[in-house]
Design a protein around this motif. Structure first.
Motif, short mmCIF file in Angstrom:
data_model
loop_
_atom_site.label_atom_id
_atom_site.label_comp_id
_atom_site.label_asym_id
_atom_site.label_seq_id
_atom_site.Cartn_x
_atom_site.Cartn_y
_atom_site.Cartn_z
N ASP A 117 0.84 -1.20 0.00
CA ASP A 117 0.00 0.00 0.00
C ASP A 117 0.88 1.25 0.00
N ASP A 118 1.93 1.24 0.79
CA ASP A 118 2.87 2.37 0.82
C ASP A 118 3.50 2.57 -0.55
N ALA A 119 3.87 1.47 -1.20
CA ALA A 119 4.48 1.57 -2.53
C ALA A 119 3.50 2.15 -3.55
N ALA A 120 2.26 1.70 -3.51
CA ALA A 120 1.24 2.21 -4.43
C ALA A 120 1.01 3.71 -4.20
N MET A 121 0.92 4.09 -2.95
CA MET A 121 0.70 5.50 -2.62
C MET A 121 1.88 6.37 -3.06
N ALA A 122 3.08 5.85 -2.90
CA ALA A 122 4.27 6.59 -3.31
C ALA A 122 4.28 6.84 -4.81
N VAL A 123 3.86 5.84 -5.58
CA VAL A 123 3.80 5.99 -7.04
C VAL A 123 2.70 6.97 -7.42
N MET A 124 1.55 6.89 -6.74
CA MET A 124 0.42 7.75 -7.06
C MET A 124 0.77 9.23 -6.94
N SER A 125 1.71 9.55 -6.07
CA SER A 125 2.06 10.96 -5.82
C SER A 125 2.99 11.54 -6.88
N LEU A 126 3.45 10.72 -7.81
CA LEU A 126 4.40 11.18 -8.83
C LEU A 126 3.69 11.87 -9.99
N ASN A 127 4.45 12.70 -10.69
CA ASN A 127 4.01 13.25 -11.97
C ASN A 127 4.75 12.51 -13.07
N GLY A 128 4.04 12.14 -14.14
CA GLY A 128 4.77 11.50 -15.23
C GLY A 128 3.99 10.50 -16.04
N GLY A 129 3.44 10.94 -17.14
CA GLY A 129 2.90 10.07 -18.17
C GLY A 129 1.90 9.02 -17.72
N SER A 130 1.57 8.16 -18.67
CA SER A 130 0.56 7.12 -18.43
C SER A 130 1.07 6.01 -17.53
N ALA A 131 2.39 5.87 -17.40
CA ALA A 131 2.94 4.78 -16.60
C ALA A 131 2.58 4.92 -15.13
N VAL A 132 2.51 6.14 -14.63
CA VAL A 132 2.25 6.37 -13.20
C VAL A 132 0.91 5.79 -12.75
N PRO A 133 -0.22 6.15 -13.38
CA PRO A 133 -1.49 5.56 -12.94
C PRO A 133 -1.57 4.06 -13.17
N LEU A 134 -0.91 3.57 -14.20
CA LEU A 134 -0.93 2.13 -14.47
C LEU A 134 -0.18 1.36 -13.39
N TRP A 135 1.00 1.84 -13.03
CA TRP A 135 1.78 1.16 -11.99
C TRP A 135 1.12 1.31 -10.62
N ASN A 136 0.52 2.46 -10.37
CA ASN A 136 -0.21 2.65 -9.12
C ASN A 136 -1.36 1.65 -9.02
N THR A 137 -2.08 1.49 -10.11
CA THR A 137 -3.22 0.55 -10.13
C THR A 137 -2.76 -0.88 -9.91
#
Length: 202
Positions: free
Chosen positions: A63-83
Motif C-alpha cells: 500500500d505504501d508503494a502504491a501511494m508513493a507511485v500515485m504521488s508522482l508526476n509523469g505520463g501514463s505509466a504512473v497511474p498504471l503502476w499505481n493501479t
C-alpha cells in the motif's frame, strides 16, 4: 516468504529498472516522448523508498508503494503502476508471511485491476505484452518455490517484451507511426520485463 524477503525482491526489481534507464529512454525516443526511462526511474525510486520506510506488514508495504507511485508526476505509466500495486495490496496478508498461494493471489488481483484500467491485450505493444504472459505464468505455476515462480514469470515477461517488436503500436503517441514501430520493442513492456527479472532475484 517473509516480508523482508519480498522487500528484497522488490528492491532488486526497482534496481533492475533503474539500471535500464538509458535503454528505456532510447526505445521511447523512437516513437514516444523519450521520457519512459526517467519516468520508470522515478517509479522505481518511489517503490524502493516506500519499501525501505514501511514498518507494517506485507499489505502495508505494498500500500505504501502504491501511494508513493500515485504521488508522482509523469505520463501514463504512473497511474498504471499505481493501479497494479494497489491491486496487489488488496489481497495481500496483513502479517509478515506470504505463501505461494498468497503470491499467486496478489498477482492475480493486481492483473485484474490493471486489465480493467488498461484494456490492452498482447499484440497492442504496451506494458501488457510483458505483464499478461508473466501473470499467466504465475497463475499456471504449480510448485512450492518462490524462486521457480518468479523465474517463470521473468522468462515469460522477457519473451513478451521481445515479441512486442513484432507488433504495431495501438496506444499512445507511437500509434501514429503505424507499421514503422515494427522492429522496436515496446518501452513499457521492456521496463515491466526488467521489473520481473529483478523479482526473480532472491
Amino acid at each position: 516468504m517473509t516480508k523482508a524477503e519480498f522487500a528484497a525482491r522488490l528492491k532488486h526489481a526497482c534496481a533492475a529498472v533503474t539500471a535500464a534507464e538509458a535503454e528505456l529512454t532510447e526505445i521511447d525516443s523512437k516513437f514516444g516522448d523519450a521520457d519512459h526511462g526517467l519516468t520508470m526511474t522515478k517509479i522505481a525510486g518511489a517503490i524502493s523508498a516506500a519499501v525501505d520506510d514501511s514498518d507494517g506488514g506485507i499489505q502495508s508495504m505494498l500500500d505504501d508503494a502504491a501511494m508513493a507511485v500515485m504521488s508522482l508526476n509523469g505520463g501514463s505509466a504512473v497511474p498504471l503502476w499505481n493501479t497494479w500495486l494497489d491491486g496487489m495490496q488488496e489481497d495481500a496478508p496483513e502479517g509478515e508471511e506470504i505463501g505461494i498461494d498468497g503470491i499467486k493471489a496478489i498477482f492475480a488481483r493486481a492483473f485484474e485491476e490493471i486489465d480493467d484500467m488498461s484494456g490492452a491485450k498482447v499484440g497492442d505493444k504496451t506494458m501488457m505484452d510483458a505483464l499478461i504472459p508473466a501473470s499467466e505464468a504465475i497463475a499456471a505455476y504449480e510448485g512450492d518455490s518462490a524462486d521457480e515462480l518468479f523465474a517463470a514469470a521473468a522468462k515469460a515477461a522477457a519473451q513478451g517484451a521481445e515479441n512486442s517488436k513484432n507488433f504495431v503500436s495501438k496506444f499512445g503517441r507511437a500509434k501514429s507511426y503505424g507499421t514503422k514501430t515494427i522492429g522496436t520493442p515496446d518501452a513499457g513492456a521492456t521496463s515491466m520485463s526488467y521489473f520481473f527479472q529483478g523479482l526473480a532475484q532472491a
